[in-house]
Enzyme design. Structure first.
Site, PDB file in Angstrom:
ATOM      1  N   ILE A 159       2.015   6.825  -6.580  1.00  0.00           N
ATOM      2  CA  ILE A 159       0.883   6.623  -7.481  1.00  0.00           C
ATOM      3  C   ILE A 159       0.179   7.935  -7.807  1.00  0.00           C
ATOM      4  O   ILE A 159      -0.600   8.002  -8.757  1.00  0.00           O
ATOM      5  CB  ILE A 159      -0.122   5.608  -6.904  1.00  0.00           C
ATOM      6  CG1 ILE A 159      -0.608   6.036  -5.511  1.00  0.00           C
ATOM      7  CG2 ILE A 159       0.487   4.237  -6.844  1.00  0.00           C
ATOM      8  CD1 ILE A 159      -1.685   5.133  -4.943  1.00  0.00           C
ATOM      9  N   GLU A 160       0.468   8.991  -7.038  1.00  0.00           N
ATOM     10  CA  GLU A 160      -0.132  10.293  -7.339  1.00  0.00           C
ATOM     11  C   GLU A 160       0.631  11.024  -8.438  1.00  0.00           C
ATOM     12  O   GLU A 160       0.041  11.572  -9.362  1.00  0.00           O
ATOM     13  CB  GLU A 160      -0.172  11.158  -6.075  1.00  0.00           C
ATOM     14  CG  GLU A 160      -1.260  10.785  -5.087  1.00  0.00           C
ATOM     15  CD  GLU A 160      -2.637  11.153  -5.599  1.00  0.00           C
ATOM     16  OE1 GLU A 160      -2.754  12.028  -6.471  1.00  0.00           O
ATOM     17  OE2 GLU A 160      -3.624  10.548  -5.126  1.00  0.00           O
ATOM     18  N   SER A 161       1.958  11.052  -8.327  1.00  0.00           N
ATOM     19  CA  SER A 161       2.745  11.923  -9.207  1.00  0.00           C
ATOM     20  C   SER A 161       3.981  11.273  -9.785  1.00  0.00           C
ATOM     21  O   SER A 161       4.734  11.939 -10.509  1.00  0.00           O
ATOM     22  CB  SER A 161       3.182  13.168  -8.424  1.00  0.00           C
ATOM     23  OG  SER A 161       4.007  12.775  -7.320  1.00  0.00           O
ATOM     24  N   TYR A 263      -7.073   2.297  -7.301  1.00  0.00           N
ATOM     25  CA  TYR A 263      -6.188   3.156  -6.511  1.00  0.00           C
ATOM     26  C   TYR A 263      -5.603   2.424  -5.304  1.00  0.00           C
ATOM     27  O   TYR A 263      -4.389   2.446  -5.080  1.00  0.00           O
ATOM     28  CB  TYR A 263      -6.953   4.396  -6.069  1.00  0.00           C
ATOM     29  CG  TYR A 263      -6.078   5.504  -5.540  1.00  0.00           C
ATOM     30  CD1 TYR A 263      -5.348   6.311  -6.406  1.00  0.00           C
ATOM     31  CD2 TYR A 263      -5.968   5.738  -4.177  1.00  0.00           C
ATOM     32  CE1 TYR A 263      -4.542   7.330  -5.931  1.00  0.00           C
ATOM     33  CE2 TYR A 263      -5.166   6.753  -3.691  1.00  0.00           C
ATOM     34  CZ  TYR A 263      -4.452   7.545  -4.571  1.00  0.00           C
ATOM     35  OH  TYR A 263      -3.653   8.555  -4.087  1.00  0.00           O
TER      36      TYR A 263
END
Length: 441
Positions: A159-161, A263
């Site tokens: 989910i970050e990158s 998130y």
């Protein structure tokens, strides 16, 4: 114009863990943009944003990389469904419950909207991420295990990158774990014009593990840790104060930034997607990147192209294994720098090392001569000093073995490898005598 998923709820019940949920009614379809608005019984709107990496554009950036186009390919033995199968709410609840995690994985409609995002709109991208995960997940797991952290945190970079090691967010966060510059430096990640440790899968994973450990020491709750990883501990503390001192993620949810509201649900959805992709008819891509790699220490400035030419390797493969270097240059002259190669290619590189350095030196000489022609103000004394320096760099170098020295320690001090020391000195074993001279380059 944005469309919204509107969910009728009683007292924000959709945000609460399983067991405290009230009945909900979904009145619209999955959002078309990147925002979902959740409305409770009192019409107190609480919108949330999907994390940036869940946008179509961010996931497409992974697919547009050379690594994705060249080193990931469709598995011909797996038949991928074009549509997502439909499952009842109870199925999702049971699957999340059965996942082998120590972190809380509750089901609610916000989590469901994130799962649907992966399994419906982003099916093809999930297939790419599953293929890339075969290469990156062992690195993440090793770093997390070293600090005794829950291994399900390995899905944070999804989910970050979207597992893109060169990803840069709109605010400048970089790499698989999306470190901001200041936070990265605080955890030992160096950034120069030629290299960026935030893009190094190994270094950034260990830095992320230390950061997550420190956040857990502050909050003592993994949901708050994940939320703090997204928006910073200051915003979490502010939300706790505004909620009257509550320290449960789902209770401080309305006081969080919109992206942070999405998130933790996205993290739960990522764990679900990477576990139950088969049940949704998604086939992982197969990766052609080498399963085993090793690093050699470089003590000169060399380019990826020089290594590729001398060793008959694909320069794009070298680039994929070494995303830390921003301009295809290994800056080994300032300090020894690692170059990651397929394990079976390391002996070949060692055999060709002198030729690679000679090639690099020859090209540097050519560039220096061009600069001298273009800049007549450079003195003869300066050019003579430069030539002397280059000769000294190519000259053999020796060290004397001290009591207690090992080949490994000598190799690390001199920016080389044990295999290279053995080759240069005709050694077959690992035993060395104190007082003996060893050639190190």
């Amino acid at each position: 114009m944005r469309r919204y998923m509107k969910i009728k709820m009683f007292l924000l019940a959709s945000f609460l863990p399983l067991g405290t949920m009230a009945q909900t009614e979904v009145t619209d379809s999955i959002d078309e943009e990147n925002e979902v608005e959740v409305i409770d019984q009192n019409d107190d709107g609480q919108a949330f944003d999907f994390p940036e990496a869940l946008s179509d554009a961010s996931l497409d950036s992974l697919m547009n990389q050379y690594m994705a186009k060249t080193y990931l390919q469709t598995d011909s033995e797996c038949q991928m469904l074009s549509e997502n199968p439909s499952f009842d709410r109870e199925v999702y609840i049971d699957r999340l419950r059965r996942m082998p995690t120590v972190m809380e994985m509750p089901y609610n409609e916000v989590v469901r909207s994130c799962i649907d995002r992966y399994m419906v709109r982003l099916r093809r991208q999930v297939s790419y991420m599953l293929g890339a995960a075969n290469f990156y997940m062992p690195i993440f797991e090793q770093a997390l295990d070293a600090y005794q952290l829950p291994l399900e945190l390995k899905h944070l970079p999804i989910i970050e990158s979207a597992l893109n090691p060169t990803a840069v967010s709109r605010v400048g966060a970089t790499g698989l774990w999306q470190f901001m510059l200041a936070t990265g430096k605080a955890y030992g990640l160096e950034v120069t014009s030629l290299s960026d440790d935030r893009r190094d899968p190994v270094k950034s994973s260990y830095a992320a593990a230390r950061y997550l450990r420190d956040l857990y020491n502050i909050f003592g709750d993994w949901n708050l840790v994940i939320a703090a990883y997204n928006c910073g501990p200051e915003n979490i503390n502010r939300a706790i104060r505004r909620s009257g001192g509550k320290r449960d993620y789902w209770e401080i949810y309305p006081y969080l930034p919109k992206e942070t509201r999405g998130y933790v649900p996205a993290f739960i959805a990522a764990n679900y997607a990477m576990t139950y992709y088969c049940e949704h008819g998604i086939c992982p891509m197969t990766s052609k990147l080498p399963a085993k790699t090793d690093t050699v220490m470089i003590s000169r400035n060399i380019t990826f192209q020089q290594v590729a030419t001398a060793c008959d390797l694909d320069v794009e493969m070298i680039r994929s294994l070494n995303p830390v270097y921003r301009r295809d240059i290994v800056p080994g002259l300032s300090e020894p720098s690692p170059l990651r190669l397929p394990l079976n290619e390391v002996p070949h590189f060692i055999d060709m090392e002198d030729s690679i350095y000679a090639m690099a030196g020859h090209q540097q000489v050519k560039r220096a001569e061009v600069e001298i022609d273009e800049k007549p103000q450079v003195t003869q004394r300066q050019t003579k000093r430069e030539r002397t320096t280059r000769r000294n760099q190519n000259r053999a170098s020796y060290v004397t073995v001290k009591r207690g020295d090992t080949l490994g320690a000598i190799a690390r001090r001199n920016g080389t490898t044990v295999a290279n020391l053995k080759r240069l000195n005709g050694l077959r074993g690992d035993n060395i005598r104190s007082g003996k001279k060893l050639r190190v380059r």
